[in-house]
Structure formats: structure tokens, C-alpha cells
Motif scaffolding. Structure first.
Motif, PDB file in Angstrom:
ATOM      1  N   ASP A 247       0.792  -1.190  -0.456  1.00 32.61           N
ATOM      2  CA  ASP A 247      -0.095  -0.239  -0.037  1.00 32.61           C
ATOM      3  C   ASP A 247       0.746   1.836  -0.002  1.00 32.61           C
ATOM      4  O   ASP A 247       0.373   2.312  -0.725  1.00 32.61           O
ATOM      5  CB  ASP A 247      -1.079  -0.316   0.881  1.00 32.61           C
ATOM      6  CG  ASP A 247      -2.112  -0.479   0.946  1.00 32.61           C
ATOM      7  OD1 ASP A 247      -2.488  -1.013   0.309  1.00 32.61           O
ATOM      8  OD2 ASP A 247      -2.892  -0.631   2.384  1.00 32.61           O
TER       9      ASP A 247
ATOM     10  N   ASP B  76      -7.091  -4.111   3.095  1.00 29.25           N
ATOM     11  CA  ASP B  76      -8.190  -5.291   3.739  1.00 29.25           C
ATOM     12  C   ASP B  76      -8.035  -6.794   3.170  1.00 29.25           C
ATOM     13  O   ASP B  76      -8.401  -7.528   3.850  1.00 29.25           O
ATOM     14  CB  ASP B  76      -9.416  -4.771   2.477  1.00 29.25           C
ATOM     15  CG  ASP B  76      -8.834  -5.233   1.068  1.00 29.25           C
ATOM     16  OD1 ASP B  76      -6.982  -4.680   0.394  1.00 29.25           O
ATOM     17  OD2 ASP B  76      -9.621  -5.648  -0.031  1.00 29.25           O
ATOM     18  N   ARG B  77      -6.687  -6.625   2.516  1.00 32.34           N
ATOM     19  CA  ARG B  77      -7.188  -8.638   2.336  1.00 32.34           C
ATOM     20  C   ARG B  77      -6.190  -9.238   3.840  1.00 32.34           C
ATOM     21  O   ARG B  77      -5.977  -9.790   4.637  1.00 32.34           O
ATOM     22  CB  ARG B  77      -5.360  -9.294   1.740  1.00 32.34           C
ATOM     23  CG  ARG B  77      -5.985  -8.315   0.116  1.00 32.34           C
ATOM     24  CD  ARG B  77      -7.011  -9.804  -0.716  1.00 32.34           C
ATOM     25  NE  ARG B  77      -6.432 -10.976  -0.648  1.00 32.34           N
ATOM     26  CZ  ARG B  77      -5.536 -11.625  -1.352  1.00 32.34           C
ATOM     27  NH1 ARG B  77      -4.980 -10.601  -2.005  1.00 32.34           N
ATOM     28  NH2 ARG B  77      -4.875 -12.641  -1.183  1.00 32.34           N
TER      29      ARG B  77
ATOM     30  N   THR C 250      -6.427  -7.186   6.392  1.00 35.96           N
ATOM     31  CA  THR C 250      -7.504  -7.728   7.390  1.00 35.96           C
ATOM     32  C   THR C 250      -8.535  -8.635   7.614  1.00 35.96           C
ATOM     33  O   THR C 250      -9.311  -9.172   8.763  1.00 35.96           O
ATOM     34  CB  THR C 250      -8.627  -6.261   7.234  1.00 35.96           C
ATOM     35  OG1 THR C 250      -7.609  -4.937   8.016  1.00 35.96           O
ATOM     36  CG2 THR C 250      -9.565  -5.645   8.297  1.00 35.96           C
ATOM     37  N   ALA C 251      -8.231  -9.298   6.384  1.00 41.03           N
ATOM     38  CA  ALA C 251      -9.847 -10.574   6.233  1.00 41.03           C
ATOM     39  C   ALA C 251      -8.835 -11.939   6.991  1.00 41.03           C
ATOM     40  O   ALA C 251      -9.495 -12.924   7.590  1.00 41.03           O
ATOM     41  CB  ALA C 251      -9.334 -10.910   5.223  1.00 41.03           C
TER      42      ALA C 251
END
Length: 278
Positions: free
Chosen positions: A202, A230-231, A233-234
Motif C-alpha cells: 500500500d 483489506d487482505r 485484515t481479512a
């Protein structure tokens, strides 16, 4: 420098190919350690050339691990499963945990025979606590979960902190890193935690991609796969993430003011989550 790393403890039980860079030994080099081969040093130096920030990121990851362990011990956790252990760099996880509470129990797991050669150091413990070592690969969680050393050291009825520190970015998407975390999660006792850190693309995407490419170009034992927030956090599916959430490592419960430069130089996210009740 020679191609013989300075190793202590019992000899490894499987062969080491000094021509194949390994993430654990590259990480050791980035941290200023001595247990690496020419191929590891060459890969590390090429990574540094492309992205000088990697050394700061490695140091920040070790510092985050120590803060996360202290945080968990402060919440009553006395059992830790550290997968992707790496070559011991003092203070290692069991030293941090047992300094907080001498009765902590720690199981280490790693697939690098060089780490196995350090098992004696990893297995040192306070009289009140216990440590054990499992030679296994995170890609095969069943091998870890069925290892006799695991549940003979840890109590199935007490919370465990699953530590995945800078390891999942060496698991490719086709190897199902989310499924690996889920398999480990489902074996945890109630009240357990996940502490996870992961390289991201990022912050400086082009540099991150160039640095990660070194692992492929050098035919390393594992490729690096940086992932966006987001990946990362998943991976906490099934856990309640504690404050301040999944953030850049310097922002996670810092010991003091965070120098602004670190937010440009540390390319890892991290967080801690508590297993959902019920």
C-alpha cells in the motif's frame, strides 16, 4: 565471510541447500545476525538496494512482536504458538513472555533446518514455564496441530496466542493463506488470540513489488507476496480485533512518539484479535 553460518545446538535433521536463499536467514541478515549463507546475503543486499527501508521494517517487526507479546501476557495469556519462528534473535518470544510471567509456555514452529539447529536456544525456559519446537511448514497446518510436542506443552483448555509474525506474506494466494489461518483458528481454545503482521504494497507499491521480486529472481525457498490492508485484515475473520485495529506496525501500541519517517519506511501492518466467543 564463509558459507558456514555460526550454528549452536543439535545438528539439523534435514539438509540445507546453501545455494537457495531462505526467508528466515534473509531476515536474520536484515536484523544484523550471523546465521546465513552467501546466497541469503546476496538476496538481502539486492532487496536493500531496491528498497533500503526493508531493514527498518525488519526491526519494526521485531519490536512489534515484543509489544504484542507483552500486551497478551498483560491480559492473562500464558500460552503462545509461534509459527515461522525464524533464527533466534534475543530477546526471543519466550524470553519476552517469561519476563512478563515466568509460567508462560511457548511452542515454536519453523520449516528451516537452520532454525532447528538453534532448537537448544529456543527450548531454554524458566523453571516455571515450558518451551518446545516443531519442525513443520505453515502451509501444512495439520502437521503443526498434530505434532505431539504441541499439546504436550500447551493446555487445550487454556487460551493460546497464535503468533503469525511476518510469515503469511511467504504464502502464495494459490496456497490459500486464509484457509491456513482458519484451520489454525479452529483448533484454538476459547479465549485465544491471533497476533499477525504482514508486508504491504500500500505504501510504496512499485518499490514493494521490486523488493518482493528478488525472492523469485533468486529462487528463494519461498516467494514474498505483499498484500493491501483489506487482505491483511481479512485474516482476522473469526476474531474481534483489539484497538487500534490493523495498522502500520509503529502505530500499534507504541512505546513512545512515532517518528514520522517510520510511516514511510515500515511496510508492514499488524494487529491482534481475540477469538469470537461461542
Amino acid at each position: 565471510m564463509t558459507d558456514q553460518p555460526s550454528l549452536g545446538g543439535p545438528p539439523p535433521q534435514s539438509s540445507v541447500d546453501p545455494q537457495v536463499p531462505h526467508p528466515a536467514r534473509i531476515y536474520d541478515y536484515l536484523l544484523g545476525g550471523k546465521d546465513h549463507y552467501t546466497a541469503d546475503r546476496a538476496a538481502a543486499e539486492e532487496t536493500i538496494r531496491r528498497a533500503p527501508q526493508v531493514r527498518e521494517s525488519a526491526r519494526a517487526n521485531r519490536a512489534w512482536m515484543r509489544r504484542a507479546v507483552r500486551y497478551l501476557a498483560g491480559r492473562g495469556v500464558r500460552q503462545f504458538l509461534d509459527i515461522g519462528t525464524g533464527i533466534p534473535t534475543s530477546p526471543n518470544l519466550h524470553e519476552v513472555a517469561q519476563e512478563a510471567s515466568p509460567d508462560c509456555r511457548v511452542v515454536y514452529a519453523d520449516n528451516d533446518p537452520v532454525v532447528l539447529a538453534h532448537a537448544r536456544a529456543l527450548l531454554s525456559s524458566t523453571p516455571q514455564g515450558r518451551t518446545a519446537y516443531v519442525q513443520a511448514d505453515v502451509r501444512r497446518p495439520d502437521e503443526i496441530l498434530t505434532a505431539p510436542e504441541l499439546w504436550s506443552t500447551l493446555d487445550r483448555d487454556r487460551p493460546v496466542a497464535l503468533m503469525l509474525s511476518a510469515i503469511l506474506h511467504f504464502v502464495r494466494d494459490e496456497e490459500d493463506p486464509g484457509g491456513i489461518v482458519a484451520a489454525l483458528r479452529d483448533a484454538l481454545p476459547p479465549g485465544s488470540y491471533l497476533a499477525l503482521s504482514h508486508t504491504t504494497n500500500d505504501i510504496q507499491p512499485e518499490r514493494a513489488a521490486n523488493a518482493a521480486a528478488v525472492y523469485g529472481e533468486r529462487r528463494a525457498a519461498a516467494l514474498m507476496v505483499p498484500r493491501p490492508l483489506d487482505r491483511v485484515t481479512a485474516f482476522f475473520d473469526g476474531f474481534d480485533v483489539v484497538e487500534p485495529g490493523v495498522v502500520q506496525l509503529p502505530r500499534w501500541h507504541p512505546d513512545g512518539p512515532v517518528p514520522p519517517r517510520l510511516l514511510d519506511e515500515v511496510w508492514l501492518y499488524g494487529g491482534v484479535g481475540r477469538l469470537h466467543d461461542g
